[in-house]
Design a protein around this motif. Sequence first.
Motif, short mmCIF file in Angstrom:
data_model
loop_
_atom_site.label_atom_id
_atom_site.label_comp_id
_atom_site.label_asym_id
_atom_site.label_seq_id
_atom_site.Cartn_x
_atom_site.Cartn_y
_atom_site.Cartn_z
N MET A 26 0.83 -1.21 0.00
CA MET A 26 0.00 0.00 0.00
C MET A 26 0.86 1.25 0.00
O MET A 26 0.59 2.21 -0.74
N TRP A 27 1.90 1.27 0.82
CA TRP A 27 2.78 2.44 0.88
C TRP A 27 3.47 2.71 -0.45
O TRP A 27 3.81 3.85 -0.76
N GLY A 28 3.66 1.66 -1.25
CA GLY A 28 4.31 1.84 -2.53
C GLY A 28 3.53 2.71 -3.50
O GLY A 28 4.09 3.19 -4.49
N THR A 29 2.25 2.94 -3.22
CA THR A 29 1.44 3.80 -4.10
C THR A 29 1.50 5.26 -3.71
O THR A 29 1.00 6.12 -4.45
N LEU A 237 -6.12 4.21 2.75
CA LEU A 237 -5.45 2.92 2.53
C LEU A 237 -4.01 2.90 3.03
O LEU A 237 -3.72 2.22 4.03
N PRO A 238 -3.05 3.60 2.37
CA PRO A 238 -1.68 3.48 2.87
C PRO A 238 -1.46 4.10 4.24
O PRO A 238 -0.49 3.75 4.92
N THR A 239 -2.33 5.00 4.68
CA THR A 239 -2.12 5.64 5.98
C THR A 239 -2.91 4.93 7.07
O THR A 239 -2.33 4.29 7.95
N ALA A 240 -4.24 5.02 7.05
CA ALA A 240 -5.04 4.42 8.12
C ALA A 240 -4.85 2.91 8.18
O ALA A 240 -4.40 2.35 9.18
N ALA A 270 8.94 2.08 -7.52
CA ALA A 270 9.79 2.19 -8.70
C ALA A 270 9.08 1.62 -9.93
O ALA A 270 9.14 2.19 -11.03
N ALA A 271 8.39 0.49 -9.76
CA ALA A 271 7.68 -0.11 -10.89
C ALA A 271 6.55 0.79 -11.37
O ALA A 271 6.37 1.00 -12.58
N LEU A 272 5.80 1.37 -10.44
CA LEU A 272 4.71 2.28 -10.82
C LEU A 272 5.25 3.54 -11.47
O LEU A 272 4.68 4.04 -12.46
N ALA A 273 6.35 4.08 -10.93
CA ALA A 273 6.93 5.30 -11.50
C ALA A 273 7.46 5.05 -12.91
O ALA A 273 7.35 5.91 -13.79
N TRP A 274 8.05 3.88 -13.13
CA TRP A 274 8.52 3.54 -14.48
C TRP A 274 7.35 3.40 -15.44
O TRP A 274 7.37 3.91 -16.56
#
Length: 316
Positions: A26-29, A237-240, A270-274
């Motif tokens: 989740m944090w990866g987003t 999602l990534p926070t709560a 990195a995958a999402l940013a690419w």
Amino acid sequence: MRSNMRPAARASVGAGVLMIVLASAMWGTVGVATQLIYGMSQANALTVGFFRLAIAAPVLLAAGWLLLGRRMFAVRRRDWWLFAGIGALTAAYQVCLFSAIPFVGVSIAVVVTLCVAPVVVALASVWLFGEPLTRRVVLALACALGGTALLAGGGAGLPSEPGAVLLGVALAVGSAVGYAGIALIGRAQAGRYHPIQPVAFGFGFGALLLLPCALAQGLVVDLPPLAWGLLLHLGLLPTALGYVLFFFGIRGVRATAASVITLIEPLTAAALAWAMFGERLSAAGGLGAMLLLAAIGLLSWREAGPQRAARSASGG
């Protein structure tokens, strides 16, 4: 306070690892969502950081009240400082990370933050928890420093001048220190409270700390609907959910091992940013990333012995 200890049972190692894996994914987003918000609005780092915590805190407080009732607020007076510390570190971690992204992009900002943080945790654990400062830890520190230095000059296609890139990397390192502090405090208070308590109160403190700063810089509220949707995603999602899972999981996993598992976050980012922004690294930047991964590998190797011994002693 006896009644407050019942929901604080330790998670098994396997369940703890799974929870941290889910939280990390989740944090990866977060970086990509933040970059998208920047691209469609005039929002700044303080605005994004404030709304992320301001959305998460009331949701977590309400969930904690439904789950725990009055025990949600059964907190020792001295422990409010721990929760305030989580809030302050979360606020600093977010603002540094969100400020770094415009200078170095999502990939470098997240990779530096998440790969330097375990080294900070390992070094801090020597002082806080009496863990030995082995040659392996020193070598991991050297790899992390070298990798960070190469990443600072190894980004390709970045929108910033070299000096600005250096500033972005410095901000990412500052973010790593804040992130490491959250992991250390979370590990130190593990078992004393239900995981939703430190997260809910910590994020509440963090939002209160960020509000005057955001107002002073210019809190941006004129945002398009999609940007508000992304802020809701960040808050819920990534926070709560993500941090509750992390604080649950860290009860069954040592702090250094937990920070190693969170490598899923920079890999996801990195995958999402690419895929979405075409971000890439030069040869030097790629070597820097490999050195950071080597630092994590050394720390993971360091964890393997104590974990195996603990399982053997417990008959697992």
